[in-house]
Scaffold this active site. Sequence first.
Site, short mmCIF file in Angstrom:
data_model
loop_
_atom_site.label_atom_id
_atom_site.label_comp_id
_atom_site.label_asym_id
_atom_site.label_seq_id
_atom_site.Cartn_x
_atom_site.Cartn_y
_atom_site.Cartn_z
N LYS A 35 3.17 0.22 -0.85
CA LYS A 35 3.56 -0.58 -2.02
C LYS A 35 2.71 -1.84 -2.07
O LYS A 35 2.40 -2.44 -1.04
CB LYS A 35 5.05 -0.91 -1.89
CG LYS A 35 5.64 -1.81 -2.96
CD LYS A 35 7.13 -2.01 -2.68
CE LYS A 35 7.74 -3.07 -3.59
NZ LYS A 35 9.17 -3.29 -3.30
N ASP B 23 12.45 -0.61 1.80
CA ASP B 23 11.17 -1.23 1.49
C ASP B 23 10.92 -2.34 2.51
O ASP B 23 11.49 -3.43 2.40
CB ASP B 23 11.19 -1.82 0.08
CG ASP B 23 11.20 -0.75 -1.01
OD1 ASP B 23 11.76 0.34 -0.77
OD2 ASP B 23 10.65 -1.01 -2.09
N LYS C 111 3.38 2.78 -4.83
CA LYS C 111 4.30 1.98 -5.65
C LYS C 111 3.67 0.63 -5.98
O LYS C 111 3.60 -0.25 -5.13
CB LYS C 111 5.64 1.76 -4.91
CG LYS C 111 6.63 0.90 -5.71
CD LYS C 111 7.94 0.72 -4.95
CE LYS C 111 8.88 -0.24 -5.66
NZ LYS C 111 10.16 -0.44 -4.94
#
Length: 308
Positions: A208, A145, A244
Amino acid sequence: ELGCISKVYVNRPAVVRHAEQIKKWRTVKGNWQAAWLLKAVTCIDLTTLSGDDTPSNVHRLCFKAKHPIREDLLQALDMHDKGITVGAVCVYPARVTDAVNALKAAGCNIPVASVAAGFPSGQTPLETKLAEIKLAVEYGAREIDIVISRSLVLTGQWEGLYEEIRQCREACGEAHMKTILATGELGSLANVYKASMIAMMAGSDFIKTSTGKEVENATFPVGVVMMRAIREYYWQTGNKVGFKPAGGIRTAKEAITWLMLVKEELGVEWLTPELFRLGASSLLEDIEKQIFYHVTGSYALRHDLAMA
């Protein structure tokens, strides 16, 4: 392809109105609710990103990742043999080895995700970001991430943003890359859409919303804009990019609403751990409480869900 970026316009009042309607959606009940909640569990990135993380609490987190819902509750729902686990365990790079070893000892194949690239601020040199990504992958992380440099968005340096994300994608190698946009610090919904498109063009497997450390994290207006970008990118290229939301998602009702929104905007095929994740640290506790109530008809006491 900067042509489409320059033409982006977001009707903010319409997005906000739509988001208010989303909040009023009536949730499902009974067995349907239990089914949606178990689906949510399989899409959770169970996360600990604290300065006081130790091997022992990471080991505990990994045990919970393999056994997210009490076995007797799953048996009551006839779901005990379906292999329900969370989608991934997310930790800092220094704790990746602990998580990998704990999951291996538990005999499960849950992927370990690691934040990297100057998380959460993104205010580190690109060389340092790339080195951190490569180390996390070497330690055994199968998902990375990364977090973008917000200054590149705020100053309109779209080619610079593309190049940074592209190099991060290259450093990830075989690991999946989720690009954190830190939407609460991008200034406008138009910038959220543009950053989403650039991140996907540069090879992101997921986009995300947040690091969870910003003042504003996952919100429905931002979610709508990012999902519309994903849909547009899919129409243009045929490539499916995951989504996400992360930060501030704490209740079972919120989790179900996010799942429903994904279904409405992107379709049922996105409702899998391969294309949808919920970044959360405390969400699983509330989901297990709701399932406990559904099965037993009574509210759980603290000792009933000791591993929550």
